[in-house]
Write a protein that holds these residues in place. Structure first.
Motif, PDB file in Angstrom:
ATOM      1  N   ALA A  34       1.206  -1.199   0.209  1.00  0.00           N
ATOM      2  CA  ALA A  34       0.294   0.135  -0.206  1.00  0.00           C
ATOM      3  C   ALA A  34       0.899   1.603  -0.078  1.00  0.00           C
ATOM      4  N   GLN A  35       2.277   0.850   0.982  1.00  0.00           N
ATOM      5  CA  GLN A  35       2.998   2.636   0.832  1.00  0.00           C
ATOM      6  C   GLN A  35       3.117   2.890  -0.357  1.00  0.00           C
ATOM      7  N   LEU A  36       3.863   1.882  -0.806  1.00  0.00           N
ATOM      8  CA  LEU A  36       4.597   1.787  -2.606  1.00  0.00           C
ATOM      9  C   LEU A  36       3.842   1.919  -2.795  1.00  0.00           C
ATOM     10  N   ARG A  37       1.696   1.498  -3.557  1.00  0.00           N
ATOM     11  CA  ARG A  37       1.523   2.481  -4.414  1.00  0.00           C
ATOM     12  C   ARG A  37       0.867   3.776  -4.052  1.00  0.00           C
ATOM     13  N   ARG A  38       0.824   4.353  -2.961  1.00  0.00           N
ATOM     14  CA  ARG A  38       0.793   5.843  -2.413  1.00  0.00           C
ATOM     15  C   ARG A  38       1.892   6.167  -3.413  1.00  0.00           C
ATOM     16  N   GLU A  70       2.183   4.655  -7.928  1.00  0.00           N
ATOM     17  CA  GLU A  70       0.665   4.666  -9.020  1.00  0.00           C
ATOM     18  C   GLU A  70       1.029   5.748  -8.903  1.00  0.00           C
ATOM     19  N   ALA A  71      -0.542   6.182 -10.134  1.00  0.00           N
ATOM     20  CA  ALA A  71      -2.062   7.351 -10.362  1.00  0.00           C
ATOM     21  C   ALA A  71      -2.705   6.826  -9.779  1.00  0.00           C
ATOM     22  N   ASP A  72      -3.034   5.699  -9.171  1.00  0.00           N
ATOM     23  CA  ASP A  72      -4.362   5.660  -9.020  1.00  0.00           C
ATOM     24  C   ASP A  72      -3.750   4.291  -7.492  1.00  0.00           C
ATOM     25  N   PRO A  73      -3.741   4.498  -7.296  1.00  0.00           N
ATOM     26  CA  PRO A  73      -3.214   3.300  -5.687  1.00  0.00           C
ATOM     27  C   PRO A  73      -4.711   2.487  -5.556  1.00  0.00           C
ATOM     28  N   ALA A  74      -5.677   3.310  -5.318  1.00  0.00           N
ATOM     29  CA  ALA A  74      -6.957   1.700  -5.683  1.00  0.00           C
ATOM     30  C   ALA A  74      -6.835   1.293  -7.055  1.00  0.00           C
ATOM     31  N   HIS A  75      -6.374   1.780  -7.618  1.00  0.00           N
ATOM     32  CA  HIS A  75      -6.504   0.911  -8.708  1.00  0.00           C
ATOM     33  C   HIS A  75      -5.425   0.258  -9.672  1.00  0.00           C
ATOM     34  N   ARG A 110      -1.655   0.330 -11.740  1.00  0.00           N
ATOM     35  CA  ARG A 110      -1.588  -0.190 -12.946  1.00  0.00           C
ATOM     36  C   ARG A 110      -0.482  -1.233 -12.510  1.00  0.00           C
ATOM     37  N   TYR A 111       0.575  -1.037 -11.888  1.00  0.00           N
ATOM     38  CA  TYR A 111       1.891  -1.536 -12.219  1.00  0.00           C
ATOM     39  C   TYR A 111       2.292  -3.164 -10.703  1.00  0.00           C
ATOM     40  N   LEU A 112       1.869  -2.519  -9.738  1.00  0.00           N
ATOM     41  CA  LEU A 112       1.888  -3.603  -8.801  1.00  0.00           C
ATOM     42  C   LEU A 112       0.845  -3.675  -7.991  1.00  0.00           C
ATOM     43  N   ILE A 113       0.229  -5.391  -8.932  1.00  0.00           N
ATOM     44  CA  ILE A 113      -0.752  -6.232  -8.840  1.00  0.00           C
ATOM     45  C   ILE A 113      -0.708  -6.757  -8.123  1.00  0.00           C
ATOM     46  N   THR A 114      -1.956  -7.258  -7.862  1.00  0.00           N
ATOM     47  CA  THR A 114      -2.240  -7.949  -6.096  1.00  0.00           C
ATOM     48  C   THR A 114      -3.186  -9.116  -6.610  1.00  0.00           C
ATOM     49  N   GLU A 115      -2.412 -10.848  -6.669  1.00  0.00           N
ATOM     50  CA  GLU A 115      -3.047 -11.352  -7.501  1.00  0.00           C
ATOM     51  C   GLU A 115      -3.656 -12.782  -6.198  1.00  0.00           C
ATOM     52  N   PRO A 116      -5.182 -12.078  -5.486  1.00  0.00           N
ATOM     53  CA  PRO A 116      -5.973 -12.805  -4.816  1.00  0.00           C
ATOM     54  C   PRO A 116      -5.516 -13.666  -3.807  1.00  0.00           C
ATOM     55  N   GLY A 117      -4.470 -13.906  -2.788  1.00  0.00           N
ATOM     56  CA  GLY A 117      -4.426 -14.858  -1.548  1.00  0.00           C
ATOM     57  C   GLY A 117      -3.404 -15.748  -2.062  1.00  0.00           C
TER      58      GLY A 117
END
Length: 227
Positions: A199-203, A206-211, A213-220
């Motif tokens: 979350a810190q890296l995305r803030r 990323e232009a839009d941390p909530a969505h 573009r680069y740091l993607i989560t694959e749930p679980g």
């Protein structure tokens, strides 16, 4: 200087390996059991591991599996076990080479040098260490991130996490692998650490941390970097 971790419970063989390796300008550390080997591998980050399978506290195969949970460091097995089955088990677990005892020191050193060369060839070259996206750039040599013409300040932990992801573009890196490589072997189940730092890296990136573009989560499962 190339760092070698020798995992062997025979003191005479450890002494012989240490003398021969140090004479060739290798930096040598040793462990006499599997538990110590796993701790040293995580703490010291050796460039190559020489591993006996017959350890007093656990089978060397378990050491290979433990290291492979978080690292691709070359592992050369040194073993008195000669059967094809033993060799296949070790290689399937993640060993890079298998040398049977007794062995020629010259042959072992040649195989060790070859393993180090292969590892170096697999790492990013100096010409390809600048990762550029539409929103930010990462210089892997200078350990520097820039976004919008300005430097982005990252903590050492944030940097380590980002570095692992961007050097494996498009590849899913498991939660366990990231935790073990960044925080160490006692943090393999602390997935909340990953959520906080991602979350810190995305803030910061990323232009839009909530969505993202680069740091993607694959749930679980884990995370991946999409350039």
């Amino acid at each position: 200087m190339t760092r070698v971790l020798v995992v062997e419970d025979d003191p005479q063989l450890v002494r012989a390996l240490r003398i021969n390796l140090q004479a060739r300008k290798f930096d040598v550390e040793s462990a006499t059991d599997g538990s110590s080997a796993l701790r040293l591998a995580a703490a010291r980050k050796p460039d190559v591991i020489l591993l006996d399978l017959g350890l007093p506290d656990m089978d060397g195969i378990e050491v290979i599996k433990g290291v492979r949970d978080w690292s691709r460091v070359p592992i050369l097995v040194l073993s008195a076990r000669h059967t094809s089955e033993d060799k296949i088990r070790a290689l399937d677990a993640g060993a890079d080479d298998y040398v049977t005892k007794p062995f020629s020191m010259d042959e072992l050193l040649a195989r060790l040098r070859a393993a180090v060369r292969r590892q170096e060839a697999a790492e990013p070259s100096q010409e390809t260490v600048l990762v550029t996206t539409e929103d930010f750039t990462v210089d892997l040599v200078a350990k520097r991130v820039r976004r919008g013409g300005r430097d982005v300040r990252l903590t050492p932990t944030e940097w380590h996490l980002l570095e692992i992801l961007i050097t494996h573009p498009g590849r899913l890196i498991s939660q366990r692998q990231l935790l073990l490589e960044v925080w160490g072997p006692t943090y393999g189940d602390k997935t909340n650490y990953l959520r906080v730092y991602m979350a810190q890296l995305r803030r910061k990136l990323e232009a839009d941390p909530a969505h993202p573009r680069y740091l993607i989560t694959e749930p679980g499962m884990g995370y991946r970097f999409e350039g």
